[in-house]
Design an enzyme around this catalytic site. Structure first.
Site, PDB file in Angstrom:
ATOM      1  N   GLU A 114      -3.585  -6.398   8.879  1.00  0.00           N
ATOM      2  CA  GLU A 114      -2.389  -7.150   8.549  1.00  0.00           C
ATOM      3  C   GLU A 114      -2.056  -8.182   9.604  1.00  0.00           C
ATOM      4  O   GLU A 114      -1.712  -7.848  10.738  1.00  0.00           O
ATOM      5  CB  GLU A 114      -1.209  -6.170   8.384  1.00  0.00           C
ATOM      6  CG  GLU A 114       0.021  -6.842   7.793  1.00  0.00           C
ATOM      7  CD  GLU A 114       1.192  -5.879   7.601  1.00  0.00           C
ATOM      8  OE1 GLU A 114       0.956  -4.651   7.575  1.00  0.00           O
ATOM      9  OE2 GLU A 114       2.324  -6.352   7.485  1.00  0.00           O
ATOM     10  N   LYS A 247       0.400  16.041   4.829  1.00  0.00           N
ATOM     11  CA  LYS A 247      -0.031  14.831   4.100  1.00  0.00           C
ATOM     12  C   LYS A 247       0.711  14.600   2.797  1.00  0.00           C
ATOM     13  O   LYS A 247       0.179  13.982   1.886  1.00  0.00           O
ATOM     14  CB  LYS A 247      -1.552  14.892   3.864  1.00  0.00           C
ATOM     15  CG  LYS A 247      -2.320  14.938   5.178  1.00  0.00           C
ATOM     16  CD  LYS A 247      -3.804  15.230   5.019  1.00  0.00           C
ATOM     17  CE  LYS A 247      -4.434  15.359   6.401  1.00  0.00           C
ATOM     18  NZ  LYS A 247      -5.810  15.812   6.391  1.00  0.00           N
ATOM     19  N   ASP A 323      -6.014  11.287  12.186  1.00  0.00           N
ATOM     20  CA  ASP A 323      -6.244  11.482  10.742  1.00  0.00           C
ATOM     21  C   ASP A 323      -5.354  10.495   9.969  1.00  0.00           C
ATOM     22  O   ASP A 323      -4.127  10.630   9.968  1.00  0.00           O
ATOM     23  CB  ASP A 323      -5.887  12.930  10.372  1.00  0.00           C
ATOM     24  CG  ASP A 323      -6.306  13.265   8.948  1.00  0.00           C
ATOM     25  OD1 ASP A 323      -6.349  12.359   8.092  1.00  0.00           O
ATOM     26  OD2 ASP A 323      -6.590  14.453   8.691  1.00  0.00           O
ATOM     27  N   HIS A 419       4.775 -14.142   8.066  1.00  0.00           N
ATOM     28  CA  HIS A 419       3.628 -13.504   7.437  1.00  0.00           C
ATOM     29  C   HIS A 419       2.710 -14.529   6.805  1.00  0.00           C
ATOM     30  O   HIS A 419       1.505 -14.468   6.937  1.00  0.00           O
ATOM     31  CB  HIS A 419       4.091 -12.501   6.362  1.00  0.00           C
ATOM     32  CG  HIS A 419       4.260 -11.133   6.919  1.00  0.00           C
ATOM     33  ND1 HIS A 419       5.425 -10.731   7.504  1.00  0.00           N
ATOM     34  CD2 HIS A 419       3.399 -10.081   7.000  1.00  0.00           C
ATOM     35  CE1 HIS A 419       5.291  -9.468   7.929  1.00  0.00           C
ATOM     36  NE2 HIS A 419       4.084  -9.061   7.638  1.00  0.00           N
TER      37      HIS A 419
END
Lengths: 426, 426, 426, 426
Positions: A114, A247, A323, A419
């Site tokens: 990004e 998760k 992770d 951006h």
């Protein structure tokens, strides 16, 4: 020795399956302990060649970025490896940190696709540094696993919960079973939750500098086996009963803790807000309230009372071999912004940073080097010191990025413009 | 031409700042359009050398895994790049898919540090294939951004919401402004939400094969400017008001849609359950209920009614160059498991898969190759075709992994044992 | 003695305010202790007359249903009383219960405006009775209050939390302060939660047979005063910091407990399902999964994994004088329905039943009589016995109503038809 | 004619069941239409006598507070009635309101057992009045019911959803079926939600001045019957699939609307804050942020971003004959408090006020009179006018009570002290 071409043909003819290559090549190499890494590397190359053939495409980058994850004879790192996936890696900062474990100036490695993320992070660091840097502290630290057992009736389920909570001798046996195979990890406590005839046992372990998911699963299994000696009719429904909770977005982790709970804070002076962000404390405070609290409340979040904590968490997780799936709950974050007579008190509370400096992906190639940049590769002097240090650094990075995004939003359309400007001219 | 060493010294002396290197080196190279990538690469190397010097450590892997993200003169890909971060890449499958866009057999590239993940994914694929593969369909597809405006009073806020919802001419103007700069994207609809004097405008765009976050931010900004012509006193509090909602666990995305909403399903025959998992449909059904619903309900989740969807989502996101921070909401997933006379109906519903095959990290090195393995690199024949195909494939991969984990849990301690066995002998 | 007419005129002329009447009339009656109830009753009548005059309407029912809530001289029950509000009261059951506290057959008083509710409750009781009734047990029991303090910095906030959690002497002082003014209540534990510079202290008290909200607020205030002796700079932001959490849907209460946590369960035989509901266990199980779990998950609930627990909770709360606003969290409920070879295992888990048999509305007129119908009016032999008994009975009533509604839904359109039929021919 | 004593004996001997009394007595009275109410009243008395006998207790208050809920021959109001349950009723205010429907000064009837509630409400009204009263507006208004159907496969489920959303002719048929039996109600729209092979159809109706739950259930059933003509294999799992969502905390209602969505706001001048609450706008703002947002976020709420909205909602629901179980979602509330140069902008947003002025308990005794006090008993001039007026009044009452509680909390221990002082000297 069988050639790569021959193995490739075996794959094509269906005589060999993808995951068998390591062992077959290892055998063909003569099985010396020193041959295992070579076998893994060769197996990876053969599989990649196989995919290239099927797709009629060269996959040079995947090949180039192969990294060796072989562990020891018979144990592959990642199954069916064909190479590596690469993400651009940048560096932000430095940022001054005064933590319980992280002390000094740190450059922050961040892997991301990004545009604007690293620039924003750096700008946030700059603003914080001008006020002497950030403070940070780790307030909780454990890893959890919650098996669920079916006792047949609510009465029996309650008996089990009561035994865990009130029968000291029984608890001691269960604890001993949980700790039996462990070298570093230690059971901290067990919490019980009941729905009808089922009980969830939430085991919490201190796991040193490893993230600990896999080991606590094993230790919890051992504890369950002990429990079943007393409660013979208890049926283990699932070794992981989703009260762990791994998760998935969830609120239990926020309340009960999982991974490291970290606070990071800084005071941003009025002049700095003006110079760096052309804004003031009151404006930041109001954006934080409207966006991060009212907007997030309206969106129905659990723990997402922030602007973009996940961006920083993901980028540093990727850089340091964590992770990536645990970004889900590790990015829970509560931002506080308070106008204090023109200066800005700014803090982030991160209840669930699940990080390691030992085990998993932290040993691999670039991850290890990124941890070295942060001076926290491998095990700490005392178990847990390095992983807590890493957690503190990430929390401070989130602090910087949150400050920066709120500062950008204070300037109406800057978010869109920066951006777009940075995102390669689309 | 100035040498790398000289730039390094400038950095050390504080004469040059980290992010200035690209432009300075570009100048020193004579500024030809063909020199930009070279300048970016050199800047990256200088920065890395600088970090190496500070830390007195060689960072060879970071250097080796550098990838070129330069875009065009003046536009860097990722700021302050120093190299690349690499994650082991494996391959699972193949898996047979009958989707609206994904049709045929697919090998699944997955980047992960977690042992057992790819093995599990492959086993799930195998079980599904034995019943003819999985079916899948995309039911919703749009990207959202929700600015929040302060109108000063609830009455005025309501007027704005009413104008958007009821005044067709006004809506048409706003729509035109939103679509003005867009080539591919198109405004689909606007939803309004009010708290007191503030209104959140949730703009939903179809964005072709790009994920669309950045572009819809810009288009939303354009729409807001148009709105302010009529509502001059409307104060833009934040261009992103967290009802978007990006990278935070939230329930609004589940209800309203964001990214692709995908269904994937398969029927698993009784014999396959027995052969592959030594279990039966009723057992899987009960584990799904107890773990994925009761356990998750107890944990207080939004959308986390699954066992480990995030594992698969993260691994395929990393492989294919998606935004890793969007794993947070992209991994929302509802699993259905129903015993149908011994066979198992099994499905996953993924309401928020935010994926692209164009833009962002999808153009880079290994990501592009992984998309090629899936035959969906770049733009589709019709805008959106390739990204929908990718979403379908990922949903099916999640289907396979969920099936496999529930199957493993059906065997009491297998979860613990397989992870330990595969996780390099810890 | 001043007449009612004169007081009415004083109100009209604005010389007297509504809430002053009790004391003024008490004075005019000569202030004897035995005159207080009379004064309250007269004040109520004057106020009602005042409202009647303003609205030019007779309010005979409000007058008729006046109940005396006067407490003691100077203390009104409810301020500005004008009479009573009446809700139809019916009786369901009887239901056989085997609980820790509730043992025997109970008729269930239920106050409701909703047709079909009591009929459904009775039918559920009947189905449960045919299998020997329901079992029930109370697993947790405490009332909480969570003040929030601002310590100025995260570091200081952590110090306070650590002092509570680790400094036994300090904790003992705080405990003593919390228990100082209490006769029945006892501090059970304190839990701490931190966001930045603020700490929420969640005090949990055992409160005998009273619901306890008001008293634990006072005791928590005493504890905070003690804490401030050591942490002089701690600023009390709010004596209730919404982590209590009272009268708001929330997940913390579910995880941590508030009020009574109760399990109730029954086995419903195959024949009973057929005879009473023309359905079978498998069908009920599937409706429970699809509606109460998938549907509720989709709706984004905290603890609302049931069909209509709030109906029964509200009706019995109204009947027995509980706090109607606490229906919000008291109705949290998780239903389990499992087909066991054709029979149905059925249970409800109610984590937060906040009920009392002493204090509040439980002493008033019809509430007291309803508690007498349930043999649990007033304080139990041991503190808490009666309120736990009441909680068990309500949980079993919820069990019956949930069973009945799922049974009705099993017959396609019965839900619509029975409501319409029973809801007075609309 | 059979005497009450004889019926009582029949009950005791088990010859007659509790719910049969109305019809048996009606028969014994000769069945004239004018005899039905008499029969219901007598049946109620016999049942009460039966309970008195069993419990050997006189239940005079329950008898005294009996109210007539008989509807028409053959239709009882509430089944198994034995009398009435009474709650103390007080009056707060008056409060000045400028709403779309509520205009003028209103005294607020409130039924509660909680001391301090009405006093607090009155104090809040006073503070608001001093600034000219409150403004309010209704922004959404519909009642929903969401049947869930199982289509056998995700593909088929999607077909159904697509038919609803895209096939205008089919939608028109479904709409016509939904509106067929309705006089006042009108289908507004249908929203579809899919999980695997199941589809939830959320029907939204405008229902005039009735709350509408029962009627929309019937109309939704009619629509489902029409749908099944085209989708013959669709299996109705449950006519209510919990995406409605009735009487459970949930986020869908907040996002999508259910009942009336109401905004209420007021500006409180600096001097009023000082005089009435000895505090200032900044303090109130900070308490609102810390308690109602950070505290509530920490507690894991859906829509509970307020201090005690449920108190006021419950008290006015009880007074005006609303469904007490709907306090659960009707009390969702977002408070805004903003310091505007020393004055306080204060608002409440209530997304789900489910209220009626027609039907249900609104016709009964004291409820009807309380609605008359508010000038909104029965149907409005235009359908919906009166119920919207009621919703506006309740929202303003919540505004007053929230303001008052935050004001009380600003004075450290006042909350504890006022409750204790007012709660009858415990």
């Amino acid at each position: 020795m069988i050639s790569k071409e021959e193995f490739l043909k075996k794959l094509e003819r269906g005589e060999t399956r993808l995951h068998e290559l390591e062992n077959l090549i290892f055998e063909s190499l003569g099985k010396g302990d020193d041959k295992w890494a070579e076998a893994c590397s060769a197996a990876s190359a053969v599989r990649l060649a196989f995919v290239e053939k099927i797709k009629s495409k060269k996959l040079n980058d995947i090949k180039t970025h192969f990294i060796d994850t072989a562990v020891k004879p018979g144990v592959v790192g990642i199954e069916n490896q064909i190479g590596g996936a690469v993400t651009p890696l940048g560096i932000a900062g430095p940022i001054k940190i005064t933590g319980d474990y992280a002390k000094g100036e740190f450059y922050l490695p961040a892997a991301t696709n990004e545009a604007a993320l690293i620039a924003g992070l750096s700008r946030g660091c700059k603003a914080i540094n001008e006020n002497g840097g950030a403070k940070t502290t780790v307030t909780r630290n454990w890893m959890t696993r919650a098996p669920v057992l079916d006792l047949g009736s609510a009465e029996k389920a309650r008996e089990l919960a009561d035994a865990i909570n009130q029968d000291e001798k029984f608890y001691e046996k269960v604890r001993a079973a949980a700790d039996l195979e462990s070298k570093v990890s230690k059971l901290a406590f067990i919490e019980t939750f009941q729905i009808g005839k089922k009980v969830w046992l939430r085991f919490a372990f201190e796991t040193g500098d490893s993230m600990g998911m896999n080991s606590v699963t094993k230790y919890s299994a051992n504890a369950v086996k002990e429990i079943k000696k007393k409660f013979a009719n208890a049926k283990l429904v699932a070794l992981s009963g989703n009260m762990c909770s791994d998760k998935k977005s969830n609120h239990a982790n926020i309340i009960l803790g999982r991974g490291k709970s970290v606070e990071a804070e800084a005071l941003i002076k009025r002049e700095v807000l003006e110079n760096v962000y052309r804004t003031d404390a009151r404006t930041i405070e109001k954006i934080n309230f409207t966006k991060n609290y009212q907007g997030s409340a309206l969106s129905g979040t659990m723990g997402g009372f922030n602007a973009n904590a996940a961006n920083t968490v993901a980028a540093m997780f990727l850089a340091t071999g964590q992770d990536a799936a645990q970004v889900v709950e590790s990015s829970s974050c509560f931002v506080t912004a308070e106008d204090q007579n023109g200066d800005l008190y700014f803090s982030v509370s991160m209840p669930n940073l699940e990080v390691a400096t030992v085990g998993g992906g932290t040993n691999f190639a670039t991850a290890k080097e990124c941890l070295e940049i942060l001076d926290c590769a491998g095990a700490g002097k005392k178990p847990g010191d390095n992983s807590k240090k890493l957690a503190e650094i990430i929390a401070v990075a989130v602090l910087a990025q949150e400050l920066n995004l709120l500062g950008a939003l204070a300037n109406d359309y800057e978010l869109a413009e920066s951006h777009i400007r940075m995102a390669r001219g689309k």
